[in-house]
Design a protein around this motif. Structure first.
Motif, PDB file in Angstrom:
ATOM      1  N   ASN A  69      44.616   1.572   8.253  1.00  0.00           N
ATOM      2  CA  ASN A  69      45.924   0.896   8.307  1.00  0.00           C
ATOM      3  C   ASN A  69      46.181   0.061   7.062  1.00  0.00           C
ATOM      4  OD1 ASN A  69      46.515   2.020  10.781  1.00  0.00           O
ATOM      5  ND2 ASN A  69      45.850   0.253  11.967  1.00  0.00           N
ATOM      6  N   ILE A  70      45.131  -0.534   6.497  1.00  0.00           N
ATOM      7  CA  ILE A  70      45.291  -1.296   5.263  1.00  0.00           C
ATOM      8  C   ILE A  70      45.735  -0.373   4.130  1.00  0.00           C
ATOM      9  CG2 ILE A  70      43.964  -2.456   3.445  1.00  0.00           C
ATOM     10  CD1 ILE A  70      42.463  -3.944   5.634  1.00  0.00           C
ATOM     11  N   ALA A  71      45.146   0.821   4.079  1.00  0.00           N
ATOM     12  CA  ALA A  71      45.543   1.788   3.055  1.00  0.00           C
ATOM     13  C   ALA A  71      46.994   2.213   3.232  1.00  0.00           C
ATOM     14  CB  ALA A  71      44.622   3.004   3.100  1.00  0.00           C
ATOM     15  N   VAL A  72      47.427   2.399   4.478  1.00  0.00           N
ATOM     16  CA  VAL A  72      48.822   2.770   4.755  1.00  0.00           C
ATOM     17  C   VAL A  72      49.769   1.660   4.297  1.00  0.00           C
ATOM     18  CG1 VAL A  72      50.494   3.211   6.594  1.00  0.00           C
ATOM     19  CG2 VAL A  72      48.258   4.324   6.662  1.00  0.00           C
ATOM     20  N   ALA A  73      49.403   0.413   4.584  1.00  0.00           N
ATOM     21  CA  ALA A  73      50.237  -0.710   4.161  1.00  0.00           C
ATOM     22  C   ALA A  73      50.324  -0.788   2.641  1.00  0.00           C
ATOM     23  CB  ALA A  73      49.681  -2.019   4.729  1.00  0.00           C
ATOM     24  N   LEU A  74      49.205  -0.546   1.959  1.00  0.00           N
ATOM     25  CA  LEU A  74      49.193  -0.541   0.504  1.00  0.00           C
ATOM     26  C   LEU A  74      50.111   0.556  -0.032  1.00  0.00           C
ATOM     27  CD1 LEU A  74      48.021  -1.448  -2.247  1.00  0.00           C
ATOM     28  CD2 LEU A  74      46.188   0.212  -1.886  1.00  0.00           C
ATOM     29  N   ALA A  75      50.068   1.737   0.586  1.00  0.00           N
ATOM     30  CA  ALA A  75      50.912   2.852   0.149  1.00  0.00           C
ATOM     31  C   ALA A  75      52.389   2.517   0.299  1.00  0.00           C
ATOM     32  CB  ALA A  75      50.561   4.107   0.953  1.00  0.00           C
ATOM     33  N   GLN A  76      52.727   1.826   1.383  1.00  0.00           N
ATOM     34  CA  GLN A  76      54.123   1.454   1.594  1.00  0.00           C
ATOM     35  C   GLN A  76      54.609   0.480   0.527  1.00  0.00           C
ATOM     36  OE1 GLN A  76      53.876   0.012   5.631  1.00  0.00           O
ATOM     37  NE2 GLN A  76      54.280   2.028   6.510  1.00  0.00           N
ATOM     38  N   GLN A  77      53.754  -0.446   0.131  1.00  0.00           N
ATOM     39  CA  GLN A  77      54.125  -1.397  -0.916  1.00  0.00           C
ATOM     40  C   GLN A  77      54.204  -0.724  -2.280  1.00  0.00           C
ATOM     41  OE1 GLN A  77      51.381  -4.662  -0.700  1.00  0.00           O
ATOM     42  NE2 GLN A  77      52.316  -5.520   1.148  1.00  0.00           N
ATOM     43  N   ALA A  78      53.299   0.223  -2.536  1.00  0.00           N
ATOM     44  CA  ALA A  78      53.269   0.893  -3.841  1.00  0.00           C
ATOM     45  C   ALA A  78      54.524   1.716  -4.088  1.00  0.00           C
ATOM     46  CB  ALA A  78      52.029   1.781  -3.932  1.00  0.00           C
ATOM     47  N   LYS A  79      55.174   2.175  -3.008  1.00  0.00           N
ATOM     48  CA  LYS A  79      56.411   2.947  -3.170  1.00  0.00           C
ATOM     49  C   LYS A  79      57.448   2.177  -3.971  1.00  0.00           C
ATOM     50  CE  LYS A  79      56.231   5.776   1.045  1.00  0.00           C
ATOM     51  NZ  LYS A  79      56.884   6.036   2.365  1.00  0.00           N
ATOM     52  N   HIS A  80      57.502   0.866  -3.764  1.00  0.00           N
ATOM     53  CA  HIS A  80      58.494   0.041  -4.457  1.00  0.00           C
ATOM     54  C   HIS A  80      58.233  -0.007  -5.957  1.00  0.00           C
ATOM     55  CE1 HIS A  80      60.128  -1.205  -0.612  1.00  0.00           C
ATOM     56  NE2 HIS A  80      58.925  -1.604  -0.223  1.00  0.00           N
ATOM     57  N   LEU A  81      57.003   0.285  -6.350  1.00  0.00           N
ATOM     58  CA  LEU A  81      56.657   0.318  -7.773  1.00  0.00           C
ATOM     59  C   LEU A  81      56.825   1.713  -8.368  1.00  0.00           C
ATOM     60  CD1 LEU A  81      53.413  -1.859  -7.747  1.00  0.00           C
ATOM     61  CD2 LEU A  81      55.602  -2.482  -8.770  1.00  0.00           C
ATOM     62  N   GLY A  82      57.192   2.669  -7.519  1.00  0.00           N
ATOM     63  CA  GLY A  82      57.314   4.034  -8.004  1.00  0.00           C
ATOM     64  C   GLY A  82      55.982   4.757  -8.041  1.00  0.00           C
ATOM     65  N   ILE A  83      55.048   4.348  -7.209  1.00  0.00           N
ATOM     66  CA  ILE A  83      53.719   4.966  -7.135  1.00  0.00           C
ATOM     67  C   ILE A  83      53.538   5.543  -5.738  1.00  0.00           C
ATOM     68  CG2 ILE A  83      51.234   4.565  -7.264  1.00  0.00           C
ATOM     69  CD1 ILE A  83      51.856   2.212  -9.147  1.00  0.00           C
ATOM     70  N   GLN A  84      53.136   6.789  -5.663  1.00  0.00           N
ATOM     71  CA  GLN A  84      52.911   7.439  -4.377  1.00  0.00           C
ATOM     72  C   GLN A  84      51.421   7.510  -4.089  1.00  0.00           C
ATOM     73  OE1 GLN A  84      55.008  11.154  -3.524  1.00  0.00           O
ATOM     74  NE2 GLN A  84      53.168  11.971  -2.539  1.00  0.00           N
ATOM     75  N   ILE A  85      51.007   6.892  -2.984  1.00  0.00           N
ATOM     76  CA  ILE A  85      49.618   6.938  -2.550  1.00  0.00           C
ATOM     77  C   ILE A  85      49.549   7.755  -1.268  1.00  0.00           C
ATOM     78  CG2 ILE A  85      47.622   5.604  -1.793  1.00  0.00           C
ATOM     79  CD1 ILE A  85      48.677   3.243  -3.375  1.00  0.00           C
ATOM     80  N   ASN A  86      48.786   8.806  -1.298  1.00  0.00           N
ATOM     81  CA  ASN A  86      48.578   9.637  -0.106  1.00  0.00           C
ATOM     82  C   ASN A  86      47.327   9.155   0.613  1.00  0.00           C
ATOM     83  OD1 ASN A  86      50.769  11.353  -0.853  1.00  0.00           O
ATOM     84  ND2 ASN A  86      49.422  12.445  -2.254  1.00  0.00           N
ATOM     85  N   VAL A  87      47.500   8.698   1.842  1.00  0.00           N
ATOM     86  CA  VAL A  87      46.384   8.144   2.615  1.00  0.00           C
ATOM     87  C   VAL A  87      45.826   9.216   3.544  1.00  0.00           C
ATOM     88  CG1 VAL A  87      45.653   6.318   4.186  1.00  0.00           C
ATOM     89  CG2 VAL A  87      47.481   5.878   2.528  1.00  0.00           C
ATOM     90  N   VAL A  88      44.525   9.425   3.475  1.00  0.00           N
ATOM     91  CA  VAL A  88      43.863  10.450   4.278  1.00  0.00           C
ATOM     92  C   VAL A  88      42.827   9.786   5.180  1.00  0.00           C
ATOM     93  CG1 VAL A  88      42.499  12.562   4.230  1.00  0.00           C
ATOM     94  CG2 VAL A  88      44.192  12.142   2.440  1.00  0.00           C
TER      95      VAL A  88
END
Length: 219
Positions: A69-88
């Motif tokens: 869940n921490i990784a998912v939250a980080l991915a959601q925040q990174a979207k605002h920077l224009g960075i896509q994080i795929n959480v597996v």
């Protein structure tokens, strides 16, 4: 339950609380990314540079929902920077096996300073799942070597220098993104005082709470 974290071991006795960190520096981050050539030129919301998209994968332990869940939250925040994080969601054994190529959400925090050795020392890289970022800095290695050889009273100073030596800092690379300092939560019976609890270390199955059992009192 916890609080924001900026540096490894910052809340432990061996941690170095300097330099101080400032949060929510969104505009500054965007300026740095633009200056480095990472820009969203095609309007899809993801930055790119030389044809490469700002996209990467993070493994979240499938056996520990908090880490995923921490990784998912980080991915959601990174979207605002224009960075896509795929959480597996990945088995922890696979997280460790892939740690040299795919970042994972680690949970660490031992009461003793050996985590500094495990995650910052050049020679620790590739040993078990230690130093997964393959961080290597001769200044930090020197400080860790001094800490390992020093008497206990002097070692603390060297451990803290390995994190930050007070200079403008070739050793302030921050090879790991520290996200949150989790705090243990217990149900305590009314009237029971647990005394002065020390910081709880990870991996002790709750035993940290009884280190000071001789101080416990029931009224």
């Amino acid at each position: 339950y916890g609080a924001p974290s900026y540096y490894m071991l910052e809340s432990c006795p061996c941690g170095n609380k300097q330099p101080t960190a400032r949060d929510n520096r969104f505009d500054e981050a965007c300026v740095l990314l633009d200056a480095a050539g990472w820009k969203d030129t095609d309007g899809d919301g993801i930055r790119e540079k030389n044809g490469r998209k700002a996209v990467f994968t993070i493994n979240g332990s499938s056996s520990e929902t908090e880490r995923y869940n921490i990784a998912v939250a980080l991915a959601q925040q990174a979207k605002h920077l224009g960075i896509q994080i795929n959480v597996v969601s990945t088995a922890w054994a696979d997280c460790k096996a892939q740690s040299g190529t795919t970042p994972a959400v680690y949970a660490t925090g031992n009461y003793e300073p050996m985590d500094i050795y495990r995650y910052y020392y050049t020679k620790a890289a590739g040993v078990s799942y230690y130093n997964p970022s393959y961080y290597s800095n001769p200044i930090v290695d020197h400080y860790i070597d001094q800490a390992m050889q020093a008497a206990p009273a002097k070692a603390l100073e060297w451990w803290q220098k390995a994190q930050y030596d007070g200079s403008t800092g070739t050793n302030i690379d921050i090879p790991y993104l520290s996200l949150t300092h989790g705090q243990d939560v217990y149900y305590v019976r009314d009237g029971l005082s647990l005394g002065n609890q020390r910081i709880h270390d990870i991996g002790m199955a709750g035993l940290s709470a009884i280190y000071n059992i001789e101080e416990w009192k029931y009224e």
